[in-house]
Design a protein around this motif. Structure first.
Motif, mmCIF file in Angstrom:
data_model
loop_
_atom_site.group_PDB
_atom_site.id
_atom_site.type_symbol
_atom_site.label_atom_id
_atom_site.label_comp_id
_atom_site.label_asym_id
_atom_site.label_seq_id
_atom_site.Cartn_x
_atom_site.Cartn_y
_atom_site.Cartn_z
ATOM 1 N N GLU A 112 0.589 -1.045 0.088
ATOM 2 C CA GLU A 112 -0.013 0.140 0.035
ATOM 3 C C GLU A 112 0.956 1.147 0.083
ATOM 4 O O GLU A 112 1.996 1.389 0.802
ATOM 5 C CB GLU A 112 -0.913 -0.107 1.216
ATOM 6 C CG GLU A 112 -1.964 -1.331 1.119
ATOM 7 C CD GLU A 112 -2.704 -1.070 2.587
ATOM 8 O OE1 GLU A 112 -2.416 -0.254 3.731
ATOM 9 O OE2 GLU A 112 -4.000 -1.940 2.397
ATOM 10 N N HIS B 278 -1.806 7.878 -1.944
ATOM 11 C CA HIS B 278 -2.170 8.794 -3.144
ATOM 12 C C HIS B 278 -2.383 10.119 -2.716
ATOM 13 O O HIS B 278 -2.363 10.946 -3.484
ATOM 14 C CB HIS B 278 -3.292 8.140 -3.891
ATOM 15 C CG HIS B 278 -4.652 8.102 -3.117
ATOM 16 N ND1 HIS B 278 -5.400 9.263 -2.980
ATOM 17 C CD2 HIS B 278 -5.265 7.030 -2.563
ATOM 18 C CE1 HIS B 278 -6.340 8.962 -2.287
ATOM 19 N NE2 HIS B 278 -6.436 7.850 -2.024
ATOM 20 N N SER C 175 3.269 11.814 -5.142
ATOM 21 C CA SER C 175 2.780 11.334 -3.912
ATOM 22 C C SER C 175 3.550 9.953 -3.833
ATOM 23 O O SER C 175 4.382 9.853 -4.656
ATOM 24 C CB SER C 175 1.156 10.871 -4.284
ATOM 25 O OG SER C 175 1.087 9.878 -5.414
ATOM 26 N N VAL D 258 2.415 6.955 -3.902
ATOM 27 C CA VAL D 258 1.987 6.383 -5.268
ATOM 28 C C VAL D 258 2.852 6.506 -6.423
ATOM 29 O O VAL D 258 3.624 5.583 -7.139
ATOM 30 C CB VAL D 258 0.516 6.019 -5.481
ATOM 31 C CG1 VAL D 258 -0.024 5.758 -6.914
ATOM 32 C CG2 VAL D 258 -0.208 5.653 -4.551
ATOM 33 N N GLN D 259 3.134 7.794 -6.645
ATOM 34 C CA GLN D 259 3.785 8.177 -7.891
ATOM 35 C C GLN D 259 5.168 7.846 -7.762
ATOM 36 O O GLN D 259 6.005 7.519 -8.903
ATOM 37 C CB GLN D 259 3.619 9.558 -8.278
ATOM 38 C CG GLN D 259 2.148 9.903 -8.620
ATOM 39 C CD GLN D 259 2.024 11.648 -8.743
ATOM 40 O OE1 GLN D 259 2.084 12.141 -7.655
ATOM 41 N NE2 GLN D 259 1.187 12.131 -9.649
ATOM 42 N N GLU E 165 5.688 4.099 -8.292
ATOM 43 C CA GLU E 165 5.158 3.896 -9.867
ATOM 44 C C GLU E 165 6.335 4.204 -10.798
ATOM 45 O O GLU E 165 6.703 3.546 -11.668
ATOM 46 C CB GLU E 165 3.810 4.654 -10.406
ATOM 47 C CG GLU E 165 2.692 4.102 -9.990
ATOM 48 C CD GLU E 165 1.471 5.086 -10.144
ATOM 49 O OE1 GLU E 165 0.406 4.634 -10.114
ATOM 50 O OE2 GLU E 165 1.423 6.224 -10.400
ATOM 51 N N LYS F 260 -0.591 -0.794 -4.262
ATOM 52 C CA LYS F 260 -2.036 -0.543 -4.017
ATOM 53 C C LYS F 260 -2.388 0.968 -3.415
ATOM 54 O O LYS F 260 -1.752 1.233 -2.552
ATOM 55 C CB LYS F 260 -2.509 -1.645 -3.024
ATOM 56 C CG LYS F 260 -3.961 -1.384 -2.825
ATOM 57 C CD LYS F 260 -4.362 -2.434 -1.725
ATOM 58 C CE LYS F 260 -5.841 -2.277 -1.159
ATOM 59 N NZ LYS F 260 -6.135 -3.182 0.098
ATOM 60 N N SER F 261 -3.179 1.625 -3.957
ATOM 61 C CA SER F 261 -3.263 3.036 -3.924
ATOM 62 C C SER F 261 -4.354 3.106 -2.503
ATOM 63 O O SER F 261 -5.403 2.856 -2.892
ATOM 64 C CB SER F 261 -3.773 3.988 -5.087
ATOM 65 O OG SER F 261 -4.229 5.108 -4.752
#
Length: 316
Positions: free
Chosen positions: A205, A208, A251, A253-254, A257, A271-272
């Motif tokens: 996790e 985001h 973020s 998440v970014q 990624e 997982k966002s």
């Protein structure tokens, strides 16, 4: 001109070791005597082997024990880079008194002020967590409204320095990332941690809805060296406050990624989730992205993009 003295406070930490390396790399063009402080005793042998001419000093910042030895064995420094901090927000929340006593450099500044004929530049590492986190791209003159003890201790440090020091550069740094140090630090490094998790194929996790401007460690070192060189050559009065971040607002998440894309990992492993879904035991500002226009204009330094910094970190 006599050789200038540079003291790195917190020289065994992540940034401190990279700063030591930076000053060592410019000895031919900007020769200076180097010393560093450490709290652990003895300092890592790998660090002593890498920099055999650098003097180590054991210092306890809370009471200021150890500074007198620097006075006698090294002399009054011309540049002081303060990398020492209690920087884990949750730890600060659990022990606010320790956070204040370490993060507000009162013993350091009081010692420097006591030195005769001392004319020094203090380069102090602050944080983006002085900002409240309710908008994007904070500027240096925006109001500081920290939401946790760590941020409050750093605001107190900034206020103390601006009141007590004649010459200073306060650097409000975002997340610092980059390669591991000569003597590996125990704390988890952000890009290496993400890379390690995703490489195992583990679904993880990531938030985001929290945004920062992570900055590549060698850009931070470059900023510190530029400030130091100018002071060493000119010694003009300097009272400076700078946001020190990378050019990209990202973020968690970014961030993950980007690592996955560069490495070729499966993006479905990321997982966002919302930051509000996890209790970290401390409040965290939502968006403390920073405007770095003043940094670029003042020093002519443009930090690398997050993606390029990740590639450099992973040596790709």
């Amino acid at each position: 001109m006599s050789r200038k003295r540079v003291l790195i406070v917190g020289g065994t930490g992540y940034l401190g070791q990279h700063v030591l390396q930076g000053f060592s790399d410019i000895q031919e063009t900007t020769p200076c005597d180097l010393a560093f402080t450490h709290h652990s005793s003895p300092p890592p042998q790998a660090l002593l082997n890498a920099f055999p001419t650098v003097l180590p000093f054991s210092v306890d910042l809370k009471p200021g024990i150890g500074f007198e030895a620097i006075s006698h064995q090294f002399g009054p420094p011309d540049v002081v880079v303060n990398c020492a901090a209690l920087s884990v927000p949750r730890a600060c929340e659990m022990d606010p008194a320790a956070a204040m006593s370490v993060n507000v450099p009162s013993s350091l500044v009081n010692w420097l002020s006591s030195l005769e004929e001392s004319n020094y530049l203090l380069i102090h590492l602050s944080t983006d967590q002085v900002y409240e986190g309710v908008k994007s791209f904070y500027k240096e003159d925006d109001e500081v409204v920290p939401v946790n003890v760590y941020g409050k201790s750093k605001v107190a440090a900034e206020q103390f320095i601006t009141e007590k020091c004649s010459n200073y550069a306060i650097l409000r740094s975002s997340i610092i990332f980059g390669p591991q140090t000569i003597s590996p630090v125990s704390k988890s490094l952000p890009i290496q941690w993400v890379d390690g998790i995703l490489s195992k194929g583990n679904t993880t996790e990531f938030f985001h809805d929290e945004f920062r401007c992570p900055v590549y460690v060698k850009d931070v070192v470059g900023i510190i060296l530029a400030l130091s060189k100018t002071w060493i050559s000119e010694a003009k009065q300097r009272k400076l406050l700078l946001n020190v971040g990378g050019p990209d607002r990202v973020s968690r998440v970014q961030m993950a990624e980007t690592v996955a894309d560069i490495r070729g990992y499966n993006l479905s492993l990321i997982k966002s989730v919302s930051a509000s879904s996890v209790d970290r035991g401390v409040m965290s500002p939502a968006d403390i992205s920073m405007d770095i226009t003043k940094l670029v204009q003042t020093l002519g330094i443009s930090p690398v993009s997050f993606r390029d910094g990740v590639r450099l970190t992973l040596e790709l």
